[in-house]
Design a protein around this motif. Sequence first.
Motif, PDB file in Angstrom:
ATOM      1  N   LEU A 153      -7.379  13.438  -3.875  1.00 12.08           N
ATOM      2  CA  LEU A 153      -6.259  12.507  -3.902  1.00 12.08           C
ATOM      3  C   LEU A 153      -5.730  12.308  -5.318  1.00 12.08           C
ATOM      4  N   VAL A 154      -6.622  12.097  -6.262  1.00 14.25           N
ATOM      5  CA  VAL A 154      -6.200  11.891  -7.652  1.00 14.25           C
ATOM      6  C   VAL A 154      -5.554  13.160  -8.214  1.00 14.25           C
ATOM      7  N   SER A 155      -6.098  14.309  -7.874  1.00 14.03           N
ATOM      8  CA  SER A 155      -5.524  15.561  -8.361  1.00 14.03           C
ATOM      9  C   SER A 155      -4.134  15.793  -7.783  1.00 14.03           C
ATOM     10  N   ASN A 156      -3.944  15.498  -6.494  1.00 16.02           N
ATOM     11  CA  ASN A 156      -2.629  15.671  -5.875  1.00 16.02           C
ATOM     12  C   ASN A 156      -1.596  14.712  -6.453  1.00 16.02           C
ATOM     13  N   MET A 157      -2.046  13.601  -6.990  1.00 16.51           N
ATOM     14  CA  MET A 157      -1.128  12.658  -7.635  1.00 16.51           C
ATOM     15  C   MET A 157      -0.794  13.078  -9.064  1.00 16.51           C
ATOM     16  N   GLY A 158      -1.390  14.171  -9.514  1.00 14.00           N
ATOM     17  CA  GLY A 158      -1.129  14.658 -10.855  1.00 14.00           C
ATOM     18  C   GLY A 158      -1.786  13.845 -11.951  1.00 14.00           C
ATOM     19  N   LEU A 159      -2.886  13.178 -11.640  1.00 14.13           N
ATOM     20  CA  LEU A 159      -3.560  12.311 -12.606  1.00 14.13           C
ATOM     21  C   LEU A 159      -4.818  12.938 -13.182  1.00 14.13           C
ATOM     22  N   GLY A 160      -5.048  14.214 -12.906  1.00 12.22           N
ATOM     23  CA  GLY A 160      -6.204  14.874 -13.501  1.00 12.22           C
ATOM     24  C   GLY A 160      -6.063  14.982 -15.004  1.00 12.22           C
ATOM     25  N   ASN A 161      -7.184  14.891 -15.699  1.00 16.27           N
ATOM     26  CA  ASN A 161      -7.219  14.981 -17.169  1.00 16.27           C
ATOM     27  C   ASN A 161      -6.304  13.934 -17.807  1.00 16.27           C
ATOM     28  N   SER A 162      -6.455  12.686 -17.365  1.00 19.18           N
ATOM     29  CA  SER A 162      -5.653  11.588 -17.910  1.00 19.18           C
ATOM     30  C   SER A 162      -6.473  10.308 -17.865  1.00 19.18           C
ATOM     31  N   TYR A 163      -6.073   9.344 -18.689  1.00 18.74           N
ATOM     32  CA  TYR A 163      -6.759   8.054 -18.686  1.00 18.74           C
ATOM     33  C   TYR A 163      -6.570   7.342 -17.358  1.00 18.74           C
ATOM     34  N   LEU A 164      -5.388   7.452 -16.781  1.00 22.10           N
ATOM     35  CA  LEU A 164      -5.124   6.794 -15.505  1.00 22.10           C
ATOM     36  C   LEU A 164      -6.005   7.360 -14.402  1.00 22.10           C
ATOM     37  N   GLY A 165      -6.236   8.676 -14.446  1.00 18.98           N
ATOM     38  CA  GLY A 165      -7.130   9.272 -13.465  1.00 18.98           C
ATOM     39  C   GLY A 165      -8.568   8.812 -13.623  1.00 18.98           C
ATOM     40  N   LEU A 166      -8.981   8.530 -14.863  1.00 18.83           N
ATOM     41  CA  LEU A 166     -10.334   8.033 -15.098  1.00 18.83           C
ATOM     42  C   LEU A 166     -10.518   6.597 -14.624  1.00 18.83           C
ATOM     43  N   VAL A 167      -9.424   5.803 -14.691  1.00 18.25           N
ATOM     44  CA  VAL A 167      -9.527   4.361 -14.456  1.00 18.25           C
ATOM     45  C   VAL A 167      -9.125   3.967 -13.043  1.00 18.25           C
ATOM     46  N   LEU A 168      -8.066   4.558 -12.502  1.00 22.26           N
ATOM     47  CA  LEU A 168      -7.436   4.087 -11.269  1.00 22.26           C
ATOM     48  C   LEU A 168      -8.399   3.912 -10.096  1.00 22.26           C
ATOM     49  N   PRO A 169      -9.323   4.849  -9.806  1.00 26.41           N
ATOM     50  CA  PRO A 169     -10.190   4.670  -8.623  1.00 26.41           C
ATOM     51  C   PRO A 169     -11.165   3.500  -8.735  1.00 26.41           C
ATOM     52  N   PHE A 170     -11.321   2.928  -9.929  1.00 25.93           N
ATOM     53  CA  PHE A 170     -12.338   1.893 -10.122  1.00 25.93           C
ATOM     54  C   PHE A 170     -11.738   0.553 -10.558  1.00 25.93           C
ATOM     55  N   LEU A 171     -10.438   0.368 -10.396  1.00 21.25           N
ATOM     56  CA  LEU A 171      -9.815  -0.895 -10.780  1.00 21.25           C
ATOM     57  C   LEU A 171     -10.199  -2.028  -9.845  1.00 21.25           C
ATOM     58  N   VAL A 172     -10.612  -1.725  -8.643  1.00 24.42           N
ATOM     59  CA  VAL A 172     -11.087  -2.738  -7.695  1.00 24.42           C
ATOM     60  C   VAL A 172     -12.200  -2.106  -6.865  1.00 24.42           C
ATOM     61  N   THR A 173     -13.262  -2.871  -6.646  1.00 26.84           N
ATOM     62  CA  THR A 173     -14.418  -2.369  -5.908  1.00 26.84           C
ATOM     63  C   THR A 173     -14.795  -3.331  -4.794  1.00 26.84           C
ATOM     64  N   PRO A 174     -15.307  -2.837  -3.668  1.00 27.23           N
ATOM     65  CA  PRO A 174     -15.726  -3.730  -2.584  1.00 27.23           C
ATOM     66  C   PRO A 174     -16.805  -4.725  -3.018  1.00 27.23           C
ATOM     67  N   PHE A 175     -17.705  -4.284  -3.869  1.00 22.69           N
ATOM     68  CA  PHE A 175     -18.765  -5.178  -4.329  1.00 22.69           C
ATOM     69  C   PHE A 175     -18.194  -6.331  -5.135  1.00 22.69           C
ATOM     70  N   GLY A 176     -17.191  -6.050  -5.969  1.00 27.87           N
ATOM     71  CA  GLY A 176     -16.555  -7.110  -6.741  1.00 27.87           C
ATOM     72  C   GLY A 176     -15.836  -8.100  -5.857  1.00 27.87           C
ATOM     73  N   VAL A 177     -15.155  -7.602  -4.820  1.00 22.31           N
ATOM     74  CA  VAL A 177     -14.478  -8.501  -3.869  1.00 22.31           C
ATOM     75  C   VAL A 177     -15.497  -9.387  -3.168  1.00 22.31           C
ATOM     76  N   PHE A 178     -16.628  -8.815  -2.796  1.00 20.09           N
ATOM     77  CA  PHE A 178     -17.664  -9.587  -2.102  1.00 20.09           C
ATOM     78  C   PHE A 178     -18.223 -10.691  -3.001  1.00 20.09           C
ATOM     79  N   ILE A 179     -18.514 -10.352  -4.268  1.00 21.14           N
ATOM     80  CA  ILE A 179     -19.049 -11.350  -5.194  1.00 21.14           C
ATOM     81  C   ILE A 179     -18.081 -12.511  -5.368  1.00 21.14           C
ATOM     82  N   MET A 180     -16.814 -12.202  -5.606  1.00 17.43           N
ATOM     83  CA  MET A 180     -15.840 -13.255  -5.857  1.00 17.43           C
ATOM     84  C   MET A 180     -15.596 -14.084  -4.599  1.00 17.43           C
ATOM     85  N   ARG A 181     -15.561 -13.460  -3.461  1.00 15.92           N
ATOM     86  CA  ARG A 181     -15.371 -14.214  -2.208  1.00 15.92           C
ATOM     87  C   ARG A 181     -16.524 -15.173  -1.958  1.00 15.92           C
ATOM     88  N   GLN A 182     -17.761 -14.724  -2.198  1.00 18.03           N
ATOM     89  CA  GLN A 182     -18.918 -15.590  -1.986  1.00 18.03           C
ATOM     90  C   GLN A 182     -18.902 -16.776  -2.938  1.00 18.03           C
TER      91      GLN A 182
END
Length: 299
Positions: A153-182
């Motif tokens: 998915l990231v490669s098809n978006m043209g984000l390979g070899n870029s800072y955005l490709g390194l960061v975008l998949p981890f800007l929000v995580t299910p574990f973080g949502v769970f912690i904040m909701r609790q």
Amino acid sequence: MTATTTATGPATTETTDPVFRDRRPSRRVPTSRVVLYCALVLGLLATLAPFAWMFLGSVKPTGEIVAHPSAWLPRSPTFANFEQLLSKQNFGLYFLNSTLVAVACVLGNLLFCSMAGYAFAKIEFAGKRLLFGLVLTMLIIPGVTTFVPLFVLVSNMGLGNSYLGLVLPFLVTPFGVFIMRQFIRDIPDALVEAARLDGAGESRIFLRVILPLTRPALATLAILTFLAQWNNFLWPLVIAQTEDFYTLPVALALFSVGANGTNYGLLLAGAVTVVTPIILLFLALQRHFVEGIANTGIK
């Protein structure tokens, strides 16, 4: 039991019966507690031993590291390993890349996970339970199973070899949502309702009421996210196709291996360099981290 009379006052009673002496409170430490303390000390030593070996080995010459048997304390301490590590080309760039990726992921998780946690905890909307159930489902899915689809998915978006490709998949995580909701769920609803009666919108309630009360949870999420992204190796290795986007773990793995084998001194010096920011961050946020873990019910 005997009675004695003093010259300046009435008779006093002195207890000599051994039965009464045996009723004095005992100061002996229970055996179970001694065993527990010994087990905790052994566990602590076992946990700290690899770190102690890493720090001590980083100031040893390579010959002392690979010697058999190897001594714990260095016979000829040297900082040549760190000098060699810092003299490597673009080491400052690798450190900067790791810092940018980790900080960006931390900021993204603090913002988006807290927003999602507030919505799941204090706002009623259609499909709320279904969406939160999907979040919980994502917690039990191993990340390895989604690695290849995420890379495609990231490669098809043209984000390979870029800072955005390194960061975008981890800007929000299910574990973080769970912690904040609790954590946000335990904030009294009366505070939110009072703010709504005063005419405050959801964004203002979130920024002015919720966020100031969630500092322990935010500190916990910041430490866990920073730790995960600072040590992330596989994703940067796949996405970063040139050295310009290498992070410290990737660069350390590539440059610690020489033509004649692994350079253990360089590897240990790099490990010390990688782990030091994590230790400093934890020490700075330790109080909030412990409070956040306790209040979110994570054992």
